[in-house]
Design an enzyme around this catalytic site. Structure first.
Site, PDB file in Angstrom:
ATOM      1  N   TRP A   1       0.878  -1.181   0.000  1.00  0.00           N
ATOM      2  CA  TRP A   1       0.000   0.000   0.000  1.00  0.00           C
ATOM      3  C   TRP A   1       0.908   1.221   0.000  1.00  0.00           C
ATOM      4  O   TRP A   1       1.920   1.232   0.696  1.00  0.00           O
ATOM      5  CB  TRP A   1      -0.888   0.016   1.247  1.00  0.00           C
TER       6      TRP A   1
ATOM      7  N   PHE B   1      -1.042  -4.049   7.573  1.00  0.00           N
ATOM      8  CA  PHE B   1      -1.662  -5.007   8.493  1.00  0.00           C
ATOM      9  C   PHE B   1      -0.991  -6.377   8.402  1.00  0.00           C
ATOM     10  O   PHE B   1      -0.966  -7.130   9.382  1.00  0.00           O
ATOM     11  CB  PHE B   1      -3.161  -5.120   8.158  1.00  0.00           C
TER      12      PHE B   1
ATOM     13  N   THR C   1     -12.067   7.741   7.497  1.00  0.00           N
ATOM     14  CA  THR C   1     -12.540   6.872   8.586  1.00  0.00           C
ATOM     15  C   THR C   1     -11.377   6.504   9.501  1.00  0.00           C
ATOM     16  O   THR C   1     -10.257   6.952   9.289  1.00  0.00           O
ATOM     17  CB  THR C   1     -13.187   5.597   8.011  1.00  0.00           C
TER      18      THR C   1
ATOM     19  N   HIS D   1      -9.778   3.768   9.906  1.00  0.00           N
ATOM     20  CA  HIS D   1      -9.016   2.565   9.574  1.00  0.00           C
ATOM     21  C   HIS D   1      -7.539   2.682   9.947  1.00  0.00           C
ATOM     22  O   HIS D   1      -6.922   1.726  10.377  1.00  0.00           O
ATOM     23  CB  HIS D   1      -9.132   2.249   8.078  1.00  0.00           C
TER      24      HIS D   1
HETATM   25  N1  RBF Z   1      -2.505  -0.432   4.288  1.00  0.00           N
HETATM   26  C1  RBF Z   1      -1.438   0.394   4.427  1.00  0.00           C
HETATM   27  O1  RBF Z   1      -0.309  -0.077   4.490  1.00  0.00           O
HETATM   28  N2  RBF Z   1      -1.635   1.756   4.441  1.00  0.00           N
HETATM   29  C2  RBF Z   1      -2.863   2.331   4.394  1.00  0.00           C
HETATM   30  O2  RBF Z   1      -2.945   3.558   4.413  1.00  0.00           O
HETATM   31  C3  RBF Z   1      -3.995   1.479   4.280  1.00  0.00           C
HETATM   32  N3  RBF Z   1      -5.233   1.999   4.224  1.00  0.00           N
HETATM   33  C4  RBF Z   1      -6.312   1.143   4.218  1.00  0.00           C
HETATM   34  C5  RBF Z   1      -7.588   1.661   4.257  1.00  0.00           C
HETATM   35  C6  RBF Z   1      -8.694   0.819   4.320  1.00  0.00           C
HETATM   36  C7  RBF Z   1     -10.080   1.389   4.403  1.00  0.00           C
HETATM   37  C8  RBF Z   1      -8.485  -0.594   4.287  1.00  0.00           C
HETATM   38  C9  RBF Z   1      -9.667  -1.554   4.360  1.00  0.00           C
HETATM   39  C10 RBF Z   1      -7.224  -1.110   4.215  1.00  0.00           C
HETATM   40  C11 RBF Z   1      -6.128  -0.256   4.175  1.00  0.00           C
HETATM   41  N4  RBF Z   1      -4.818  -0.773   4.130  1.00  0.00           N
HETATM   42  C12 RBF Z   1      -3.761   0.076   4.229  1.00  0.00           C
HETATM   43  C13 RBF Z   1      -4.579  -2.220   3.874  1.00  0.00           C
HETATM   44  C14 RBF Z   1      -4.390  -3.052   5.147  1.00  0.00           C
HETATM   45  O3  RBF Z   1      -3.102  -2.833   5.693  1.00  0.00           O
HETATM   46  C15 RBF Z   1      -4.538  -4.556   4.818  1.00  0.00           C
HETATM   47  O4  RBF Z   1      -3.668  -4.884   3.747  1.00  0.00           O
HETATM   48  C16 RBF Z   1      -5.953  -4.925   4.389  1.00  0.00           C
HETATM   49  O5  RBF Z   1      -6.882  -4.456   5.343  1.00  0.00           O
HETATM   50  C17 RBF Z   1      -6.091  -6.464   4.252  1.00  0.00           C
HETATM   51  O6  RBF Z   1      -5.834  -7.106   5.489  1.00  0.00           O
END
Ligand code: RBF
Length: 168
Positions: free
Chosen positions: A28, A63, A92, A94
């Site tokens: 991400w 995550f 939000t 998150h």
């Molecule tokens: N992962 C990141 O590394 N950085 C982020 O800014 C980020 N924003 C997310 C926003 C939302 C609404 C969601 C659902 C996930 C986001 N993720 C982000 C991904 C998260 O780390 C993970 O890969 C997913 O939730 C799948 O488990």
């Protein structure tokens, strides 16, 4: 704001030539995390770590970093594992949930495994703040995470840096 020097020195790096590192990188915000990865690799190489002793694993998002760190420390020996990610605040909550879970997961894994796991995750209000910390005006937090990993590898294996500090 004036620049601060609150992070470990990346000038006086310990000799890293006998250590092996894992780097786990969240995809991400990949432009930012790839810049963190470049900074981390550069610092490890600068400390004398051999390229063959740096293993990189990509995971989807921040995550997944603790899981990736656990995976990368399984085969063979790693002296420390560096987690790199970029969590940007959205509309939000998150970012809060992800950042809290990742920080706790990284800490827990380090304590349970005995292998230092380094938190190189940006948690910023916007993309500009992230850029500033990935090779911009606030330095490169990937490089700083690598400097911390080197220090922890030295401390873990029980030697010079620790002994020097306590006056041997
Ligand atoms: N992962 C990141 O590394 N950085 C982020 O800014 C980020 N924003 C997310 C926003 C939302 C609404 C969601 C659902 C996930 C986001 N993720 C982000 C991904 C998260 O780390 C993970 O890969 C997913 O939730 C799948 O488990």
């Amino acid at each position: 704001m004036a620049s601060r020097d609150a992070s470990p020195s990346i000038v006086n790096l310990p000799d890293g030539s006998s250590y092996t590192f894992g780097i786990v990188v969240a995809q991400w915000n990949a432009a930012i995390t790839n810049a963190l990865l470049e900074g981390a690799k550069q610092t490890l190489l600068q400390a004398g770590v051999s390229e063959t002793n740096i293993e990189v694993l990509y995971v989807p998002g921040s995550f997944e970093l603790p899981w990736g760190a656990r995976q990368i420390m399984k085969p063979g020996k790693k002296d420390a594992v560096i987690c790199l990610g970029c969590i940007i605040q959205g509309e939000t909550k998150h970012d809060d949930y992800i950042a809290t879970a990742v920080a706790a997961g990284i800490m827990q894994l380090g304590l349970m495994s005995g292998v230092p796991v380094i938190f190189g995750v940006l948690t910023t209000n916007d993309e500009q703040q992230a850029q500033e910390r990935a090779g911009g005006t606030h330095g490169n937090k990937g490089s700083e995470a690598a400097a911390t990993a080197l220090q922890m590898a030295v401390i873990r294996t029980g030697d010079t840096l620790t002994k020097k500090r306590i006056g041997y």
